[in-house]
Design an enzyme around this catalytic site. Structure first.
Site, short mmCIF file in Angstrom:
data_model
loop_
_atom_site.label_atom_id
_atom_site.label_comp_id
_atom_site.label_asym_id
_atom_site.label_seq_id
_atom_site.Cartn_x
_atom_site.Cartn_y
_atom_site.Cartn_z
N CYS A 115 -82.92 -31.62 83.38
CA CYS A 115 -83.08 -32.88 82.46
C CYS A 115 -81.93 -33.82 83.60
O CYS A 115 -82.39 -33.94 84.85
CB CYS A 115 -82.62 -32.64 81.24
SG CYS A 115 -83.22 -34.87 80.51
N HIS B 171 -86.56 -28.19 78.94
CA HIS B 171 -85.25 -28.14 78.89
C HIS B 171 -85.13 -26.13 78.55
O HIS B 171 -85.48 -25.74 77.30
CB HIS B 171 -84.40 -28.86 78.06
CG HIS B 171 -83.63 -29.91 77.67
ND1 HIS B 171 -82.43 -30.01 77.69
CD2 HIS B 171 -84.18 -31.16 77.80
CE1 HIS B 171 -81.69 -30.36 77.86
NE2 HIS B 171 -83.44 -32.09 77.86
N GLU C 292 -83.02 -24.05 78.42
CA GLU C 292 -82.36 -22.92 77.01
C GLU C 292 -82.38 -23.15 76.13
O GLU C 292 -82.16 -23.01 75.36
CB GLU C 292 -80.81 -23.98 77.73
CG GLU C 292 -80.62 -24.84 76.82
CD GLU C 292 -81.25 -26.67 77.54
OE1 GLU C 292 -81.45 -27.47 77.32
OE2 GLU C 292 -81.93 -26.46 78.14
#
Length: 238
Positions: free
Chosen positions: A115, A217, A219
């Site tokens: 990001c 993202h 994660e």
């Protein structure tokens, strides 16, 4: 074989934790979990003033670098005035991450940007950003609000490292929450992914051992660690 040590950049932000109420150097735990689940050791790197030599010493103690998400980059770094929708800059973090990237790329250290990290890599290498993407694409599907990360389809560029990391598939579902994005791509970078509307969602540095950055993202979807596993593999001592 020892687990590679990955440095993760962090936020410096107002907050409250136990008896502390003030500025915190923090990072969402999902980033740490992604690195550890992929087989690495996570070390947090709080924003701080660092000379080139000090940044080189930090990089010299790491096997890989993850430049994480966060607040908007100061537009002065890419020669633009601040847009009304751009957040107040965090110059300390901007400067620290810039110094780390300088030394990491010089040393050939494996780098992953997420990001803001993708935006920072692009700006560091001479690119620019869209300061408020809805003004460009006419919608806000990349940031629905209330801190909700939701998946959007990303089309991958065939033959890129990211394409290979994601098993050669033509697309991937990436969880998004951003209102800025890469505009002019830095001369040394290659676009590796785009969103449904053509927005750049991935870049990488050809010829590097591993320098990959995504606007989404990963994660936020710990069931798919392929991007992180790529970083860990590249950073693993031979």
């Amino acid at each position: 074989m020892p687990s590679p040590i990955i440095g993760l950049t962090t936020y410096l932000t107002p907050g409250q934790m136990t008896i502390y109420d003030g500025e915190l150097a923090v990072l969402p735990a999902q980033y740490v979990e992604a690195i550890t689940q992929a087989g690495g050791i996570a070390v947090l790197l709080p924003p701080q003033v660092a000379t080139g030599g000090e940044a080189a010493r930090i990089i010299g103690r790491l096997d890989g670098l993850l430049v994480t998400g966060g607040a908007d980059i100061n537009p002065a770094r890419y020669a633009q005035d601040k847009n009304a929708h751009t957040q107040d800059s965090e110059d300390l973090r901007d400067g620290f991450e810039d110094a780390l990237l300088t030394q990491a790329l010089k040393a050939g250290l494996p780098v992953l940007g997420i990001c803001r990290g993708a935006q920072m890599l692009n700006v560091h290498l001479g690119g620019t950003l869209h300061q408020h993407l809805p003004e460009v694409v006419g919608h806000d599907r990349y940031r629905v609000g209330d801190g909700v990360f939701h998946p959007e389809e990303m089309t991958l560029t065939e033959g890129t490292l990211l394409h290979g990391l994601l098993d050669g598939h033509s697309s991937v579902q990436g969880h998004v929450y951003h209102h800025q994005a890469i505009d002019e791509v830095a001369p040394s970078l290659t676009v590796s992914a785009r969103g449904f509307d053509g927005t750049i969602q991935g870049v990488e540095l050809p010829g590097s051992s591993f320098c990959v950055a995504v606007q989404w993202h990963p994660e936020e979807n710990l069931s798919d660690l392929r991007v992180f596993s790529g970083l860990i593999e590249a950073a693993s001592p031979s």
